[in-house]
Design an enzyme around this catalytic site. Structure first.
Site, PDB file in Angstrom:
ATOM      1  N   GLU A 180       0.844  -1.195   0.000  1.00 39.19           N
ATOM      2  CA  GLU A 180       0.000   0.000   0.000  1.00 39.19           C
ATOM      3  C   GLU A 180       0.879   1.245   0.000  1.00 39.19           C
ATOM      4  O   GLU A 180       1.771   1.374   0.849  1.00 39.19           O
ATOM      5  CB  GLU A 180      -0.901  -0.019   1.247  1.00 39.19           C
ATOM      6  CG  GLU A 180      -1.878  -1.185   1.244  1.00 39.19           C
ATOM      7  CD  GLU A 180      -2.377  -1.560   2.638  1.00 39.19           C
ATOM      8  OE1 GLU A 180      -2.229  -0.760   3.572  1.00 39.19           O
ATOM      9  OE2 GLU A 180      -2.899  -2.689   2.771  1.00 39.19           O
ATOM     10  N   GLU A 196      -4.628  -6.624   2.588  1.00 39.83           N
ATOM     11  CA  GLU A 196      -3.421  -7.307   3.053  1.00 39.83           C
ATOM     12  C   GLU A 196      -3.387  -8.781   2.662  1.00 39.83           C
ATOM     13  O   GLU A 196      -2.312  -9.336   2.419  1.00 39.83           O
ATOM     14  CB  GLU A 196      -3.264  -7.158   4.577  1.00 39.83           C
ATOM     15  CG  GLU A 196      -2.706  -5.810   5.026  1.00 39.83           C
ATOM     16  CD  GLU A 196      -3.753  -4.713   5.095  1.00 39.83           C
ATOM     17  OE1 GLU A 196      -4.950  -5.011   4.893  1.00 39.83           O
ATOM     18  OE2 GLU A 196      -3.385  -3.548   5.355  1.00 39.83           O
ATOM     19  N   HIS A 243      -1.010   0.282  16.306  1.00 36.45           N
ATOM     20  CA  HIS A 243       0.005   0.716  15.336  1.00 36.45           C
ATOM     21  C   HIS A 243       1.390   0.780  15.964  1.00 36.45           C
ATOM     22  O   HIS A 243       2.272   1.467  15.456  1.00 36.45           O
ATOM     23  CB  HIS A 243      -0.344   2.095  14.762  1.00 36.45           C
ATOM     24  CG  HIS A 243      -1.480   2.089  13.787  1.00 36.45           C
ATOM     25  ND1 HIS A 243      -2.769   1.814  14.153  1.00 36.45           N
ATOM     26  CD2 HIS A 243      -1.526   2.315  12.440  1.00 36.45           C
ATOM     27  CE1 HIS A 243      -3.554   1.886  13.090  1.00 36.45           C
ATOM     28  NE2 HIS A 243      -2.831   2.189  12.039  1.00 36.45           N
TER      29      HIS A 243
END
Lengths: 326, 342
Positions: A29, A60, A129
């Site tokens: 991406e 993904e 994250h």
């Protein structure tokens, strides 16, 4: 010799391999036109064109599945899964597909591919994250797991991962992307499964990975300067394959070992290393093997809290000093 | 080939210029798949095959029609219900039964089993036991062909149940965006495992009704008619090789047995199986060939030849030794072993 940032080293390593072998392709991406959200793939689209550097949708499973199909049939794909946490949405390929294919097919099919991820904490991104996922990846027979801590190691280990005939998860540390280091000119090729002793010491061995390597080196400086404790700092670099000889050799010299990891307490990579040391170097130890870890919590976003969670230089110093004086 | 309503098997006879030899090949393939699967079932009952198994009894026309349209070098990606697709590419029966029986003569010497049949030399690039996982993998193989300028097409077989998993949609979008030479073949046998697919799916046709979302033609065909499957596949292959992109083909069919060995399929309404058996692909095809003037003796000879092949394969597997222990630790890594540390 050039001063490169860690993120520039990623692009340098990929470019080195793409220039060497036209079967090396890159997908992920935002990796092409945008040069990656971490700017680690800048310039590759311009240099190698859109047939070899692919912007993918936010898919993904398609990214890793396509990398696998391409690898099975002759390409050497490098797939980027932007944040390592996102391996959670395509974990089937990590757990069930890549590592088992060679075995299940009795050696008919291999998966020579690299999955690159931005791994680790320190960027205040919160629990989804910021994780370090080494422990998600190192449990599967058939998969290799590498994580460099310096620009030169990024280039050399990435090259080794691309050329490796087995699937490799290549964990780049997000908080190291801006750090700089000397990188020699010309081709650089390192070896998977080799740890590096970055600093010798006679009192204790520190085993570290990624961002924990510079923190451990700083801690070793403090321990020597302020307490006269000599720590041997080993950058493990590669969890699978694991340089057990280097690690056990150091433990035999120092008699004490500390693992420093971002994995949470519960089943982090340090637990496996400590287990190996307990099995095979028990009589070399002069005291307990100690794991310095992130606590058993999801990572918080606020800087004050995240700094408390991830092992800091000060925590490493205090735990080693306290443990050696006990 | 596109049909707007559910077709009725056997009522229309597509000619489409299929040669008599090709028709006999498809008959032979269907008989082979039928007899091999029945033998696998029998060997289970004798406890000579352990573990699980997912049979394609009743679905032979899809595998036969598709394989007959494929060229050497084209790649098959199959599911755990993959015996038929593997055999249809020419993998010897003995290798498949040997693998199911855990014998040393098995296709992967027992390391994969029923759900992972793979034979690279026949273009069978694996059977995948995680529903949907292989759709993106087939895209990757097709991407390689596109990038390298190779002319092979990747064919990905999957069941109706796979159309509700994310990887299906990711793969369709990825393949359509990049115009990849891949053909997605949905075998709609009406049941996702034990549950009617219609009970858990927002559209009537789990494959065909999704095609439009990816800019693809809606293709729903009679999957019990090998000629229909063959002609549809030929068209899809031509499109793929011409660089025009993927196709998604929904084949309506029915499995005569349960989902797996453990499933007696008692959830099916009374009479449903009997109605579908009237549309049995092997019987339909045989009747059609006879109508077209093929002598019954010719077909009987094929049946007998296949029977011998299956019997010989069974005997060879029963005589073969168990898989040897020396391969337990091999081929985990490319160096041939399983060591992860020095």
């Amino acid at each position: 010799m050039a001063q490169l940032t860690y993120r520039e080293a990623v692009a340098r390593g990929i470019a080195q391999e793409m220039a060497r072998d036209e079967n090396v392709v890159l997908l992920g991406e935002d990796v092409a036109k945008a040069g990656g959200v971490f700017k680690a793939t800048v310039g590759l689209l311009e240099q190698f064109g859109p047939n070899r550097v692919l912007d993918t949708p936010i898919s993904e499973q398609a990214i890793l599945g396509a990398a696998m199909g391409a690898a099975m049939t002759g390409l050497r794909p490098i797939a980027e899964i932007m944040f390592a946490d996102f391996l959670g949405v395509c974990y089937d390929y990590i757990a069930n597909e890549f590592p088992k294919t060679r075995y299940m097919t009795n050696g008919q099919v291999g998966c020579p591919l690299v999955v690159r991820c931005g791994n680790g904490g320190g960027a205040r991104f919160g629990a989804q994250h910021s994780q370090s996922v080494e422990n998600w990846c190192m449990q599967f027979p058939g998969l290799k797991v590498v994580s460099p801590s310096s620009p030169v190691d990024v280039v050399g280990l990435l090259a080794a991962a691309v050329r490796d005939p087995d699937p490799v998860v290549f964990l780049e540390h997000k908080s190291l992307y801006a750090t700089k280091g000397e990188v020699p000119d010309g081709e650089i090729l390192d070896t998977l499964g080799t740890a590096k002793i970055l600093r010798p010491g006679r009192d204790a061995t520190i085993l570290a990975l990624g961002l924990m390597v510079p923190r451990s080196l700083q801690a070793a400086d403090v321990l020597w300067a302020e307490h006269g404790i000599g720590c041997e700092v080993i950058d493990v670099r590669s969890l699978v394959p694991l340089d057990t000889q280097c690690i056990l050799g150091s433990v035999a010299r120092t008699g004490r070992v500390f693992t420093v990891e971002e994995n949470p307490r519960q089943l982090g990579w340090g637990s496996e290393l400590v287990s190996i040391i307990a099995d095979e170097a028990f009589y070399d130890l002069d005291g307990p093997a100690v794991r310095i870890t992130t606590p058993n919590i999801p990572l918080p976003a606020a800087d004050a809290l995240e700094d408390l969670a991830i092992p800091s230089v000060n925590r490493i110093v205090e735990m080693i000093r306290h443990s050696l004086s006990a | 080939m596109t049909q707007k309503t559910r077709p009725t098997a056997g009522e229309t006879v597509p000619t489409g210029g299929i040669s008599p030899d090709k028709r006999l090949e498809m008959y032979r393939l269907q008989v082979l798949l039928r007899q091999a699967e029945q033998r696998a079932y029998d060997l289970f009952l004798e406890n000579k095959i352990k573990g699980t198994s997912h049979l394609s009894l009743g679905q032979e026309a899809v595998a036969a029609g598709a394989a007959a349209a494929m060229r050497p070098g084209d790649l098959s990606f199959c599911t755990y219900r993959g015996h038929a697709h593997t055999l249809a590419r020419g993998v010897p029966v003995e290798k498949v039964l040997g693998e199911l029986m855990g014998r040393d003569n098995g296709l992967m010497r027992g390391k994969g089993g029923s759900m992972h049949l793979t034979s690279v030399e026949h273009g069978v690039m694996g059977s995948y036991a995680i529903v949907g996982a292989h759709l993106p993998i087939a895209c990757g193989a097709a991407w390689r062909a596109q990038y390298k300028g190779d002319s092979d097409v990747s064919v990905c077989f999957f069941g109706d149940g796979a159309t509700n998993i994310g990887a299906f949609h990711e793969a369709l979008n990825f393949a359509a965006c990049r115009k990849l030479p891949v053909v997605f073949v949905c075998e709609n046998n009406l049941y996702m495992e034990y549950t009617p697919i219609a009970d858990v799916t927002a559209v009537k046709h789990p494959g065909g009704d999704r095609a439009g979302a990816y800019g693809l033609e809606r293709i729903v065909i009679d999957g019990n008619d090998a000629d229909v499957v063959y002609l549809t596949m030929v068209k899809a292959f031509a499109r793929a090789r011409a660089g025009e992109g993927p196709s998604l083909i929904e084949c309506l069919t029915y499995r005569h047995s349960g989902h797996s060995r453990a499933d007696p399929a008692k959830y099916r309404p009374p009479g449903e199986l009997d109605r579908w058996k009237e549309r049995d692909p092997v019987s339909i095809y045989r009747r059609r060939l006879e109508t077209q003037g093929v002598a019954a003796e010719t077909l009987d000879a094929i049946d007998a030849e296949i029977h011998r092949i299956i019997d010989d394969a069974t005997k060879a597997c029963e005589a073969a030794p168990s898989t040897s222990a020396d391969i337990l630790f091999t081929d985990v890594y490319a160096d041939g072993g399983c060591s992860w540390r020095n």
